[in-house]
Design a protein around this motif. Structure first.
Motif, mmCIF file in Angstrom:
data_model
loop_
_atom_site.group_PDB
_atom_site.id
_atom_site.type_symbol
_atom_site.label_atom_id
_atom_site.label_comp_id
_atom_site.label_asym_id
_atom_site.label_seq_id
_atom_site.Cartn_x
_atom_site.Cartn_y
_atom_site.Cartn_z
ATOM 1 N N ALA A 1 -1.403 4.672 -5.520
ATOM 2 C CA ALA A 1 -1.498 6.082 -5.337
ATOM 3 C C ALA A 1 -2.305 6.671 -4.034
ATOM 4 C CB ALA A 1 -2.225 6.634 -6.471
ATOM 5 N N PRO A 2 -1.709 7.678 -3.476
ATOM 6 C CA PRO A 2 -2.371 8.086 -2.354
ATOM 7 C C PRO A 2 -4.112 8.512 -2.473
ATOM 8 C CG PRO A 2 -0.804 9.714 -2.979
ATOM 9 C CD PRO A 2 -0.631 8.445 -3.855
ATOM 10 N N ARG A 3 -4.383 8.779 -1.340
ATOM 11 C CA ARG A 3 -5.795 9.577 -1.535
ATOM 12 C C ARG A 3 -6.960 8.551 -2.249
ATOM 13 N NH1 ARG A 3 -2.133 12.766 -1.082
ATOM 14 N NH2 ARG A 3 -1.611 13.330 -3.169
ATOM 15 N N GLY A 4 -6.713 7.015 -2.056
ATOM 16 C CA GLY A 4 -7.608 6.098 -2.717
ATOM 17 C C GLY A 4 -8.648 5.702 -1.801
ATOM 18 N N PHE A 5 -8.342 5.772 -0.358
ATOM 19 C CA PHE A 5 -9.198 5.435 0.565
ATOM 20 C C PHE A 5 -10.298 6.375 0.869
ATOM 21 C CE2 PHE A 5 -5.757 2.441 2.530
ATOM 22 C CZ PHE A 5 -5.940 1.481 1.484
ATOM 23 N N TRP A 13 0.775 -1.236 -0.018
ATOM 24 C CA TRP A 13 0.042 0.002 0.012
ATOM 25 C C TRP A 13 0.906 1.197 -0.116
ATOM 26 C CZ3 TRP A 13 -0.764 2.975 4.891
ATOM 27 C CH2 TRP A 13 -1.480 4.007 4.932
ATOM 28 N N LEU A 14 1.876 1.297 0.965
ATOM 29 C CA LEU A 14 2.714 2.418 0.907
ATOM 30 C C LEU A 14 3.415 2.864 -0.224
ATOM 31 C CD1 LEU A 14 3.944 2.209 4.714
ATOM 32 C CD2 LEU A 14 2.503 4.075 3.902
ATOM 33 N N LEU A 15 4.164 1.745 -0.794
ATOM 34 C CA LEU A 15 5.295 2.004 -1.850
ATOM 35 C C LEU A 15 4.626 1.679 -3.333
ATOM 36 C CD1 LEU A 15 8.048 -0.043 -0.324
ATOM 37 C CD2 LEU A 15 7.629 2.391 -0.271
ATOM 38 N N GLN A 56 2.929 11.032 -2.961
ATOM 39 C CA GLN A 56 2.757 10.121 -4.276
ATOM 40 C C GLN A 56 4.167 9.426 -4.318
ATOM 41 O OE1 GLN A 56 0.101 9.959 -6.187
ATOM 42 N NE2 GLN A 56 0.934 8.728 -7.827
ATOM 43 N N PRO A 57 3.944 8.100 -4.627
ATOM 44 C CA PRO A 57 5.112 7.453 -4.828
ATOM 45 C C PRO A 57 5.957 7.861 -6.057
ATOM 46 C CG PRO A 57 3.420 5.649 -4.591
ATOM 47 C CD PRO A 57 2.905 7.286 -4.631
ATOM 48 N N ALA A 109 -6.532 8.037 7.541
ATOM 49 C CA ALA A 109 -5.868 9.527 7.394
ATOM 50 C C ALA A 109 -4.492 9.556 6.885
ATOM 51 C CB ALA A 109 -5.713 9.847 9.125
ATOM 52 N N ILE A 110 -3.418 8.602 7.160
ATOM 53 C CA ILE A 110 -2.179 8.493 6.661
ATOM 54 C C ILE A 110 -2.351 8.605 5.025
ATOM 55 C CG2 ILE A 110 -0.512 7.172 6.293
ATOM 56 C CD1 ILE A 110 -0.686 6.180 9.076
ATOM 57 N N ASP A 111 -3.163 7.734 4.538
ATOM 58 C CA ASP A 111 -3.617 7.892 3.034
ATOM 59 C C ASP A 111 -3.913 9.012 2.595
ATOM 60 O OD1 ASP A 111 -3.700 6.156 0.567
ATOM 61 O OD2 ASP A 111 -5.645 6.806 0.744
#
Length: 142
Positions: free
Chosen positions: A45-49, A40-42, A125-126, A118-120
């Motif tokens: 893409a962020p902000r998908g949750f 998930w982290l690597l 962005q990776p 919240a972290i997401d």
């Protein structure tokens, strides 16, 4: 909790558990969550949750609970593996204890889900590997 020998819910380190069962418990409850978190982290893409996902993620554990309790009630007392997890063992905790365990674990999982979301929402962005052959603005072919 399940792989920590000092925990009252540990599924390892007891005489009735052999090496294969201990290794499989560690793979399922330690290695797999770490791998999923790294994926998930690597790699995503962020902000998908979405915030509503936190409650939706609890559906499987709460649907699994009645299955595990009914299965345990149908098996004879003393059957090995009657209850799949120590915190669901009605013989040890009673139904009131199981309800309390469910409330505690459910609250902890919900809080963890909210923290992950919240972290997401704030993680960067990776980095993608750059195309060193040609700049991205020159034509569609690479």
């Amino acid at each position: 909790m399940l792989t920590n020998d000092s925990s009252s819910f540990s599924m390892t380190g007891t005489p009735e558990h052999d090496t294969v069962r201990t290794v499989s418990t560690h793979l399922l409850h330690t290695v797999t969550p770490i791998g999923a978190a790294l994926d998930w982290l690597l790699l995503t893409a962020p902000r998908g949750f979405r915030w509503r996902y936190a409650a939706q993620w609890l559906a499987y554990p709460f649907l699994y609970l009645p299955f595990a309790l009914i299965r345990g009630a149908l098996l004879a007392p003393g059957t090995e593996g009657r209850y799949p997890y120590p915190f669901l063992d009605v013989d040890l905790h009673g139904y009131a204890g199981i309800a309390l365990n469910t409330l505690v674990f459910g609250s902890a999982f919900y809080a963890l889900a909210l923290i992950l979301i919240a972290i997401d929402q704030v993680r960067p962005q990776p980095r993608r590997p750059e195309n060193r052959i040609s700049p991205s603005g020159i034509g569609p072919l690479k």
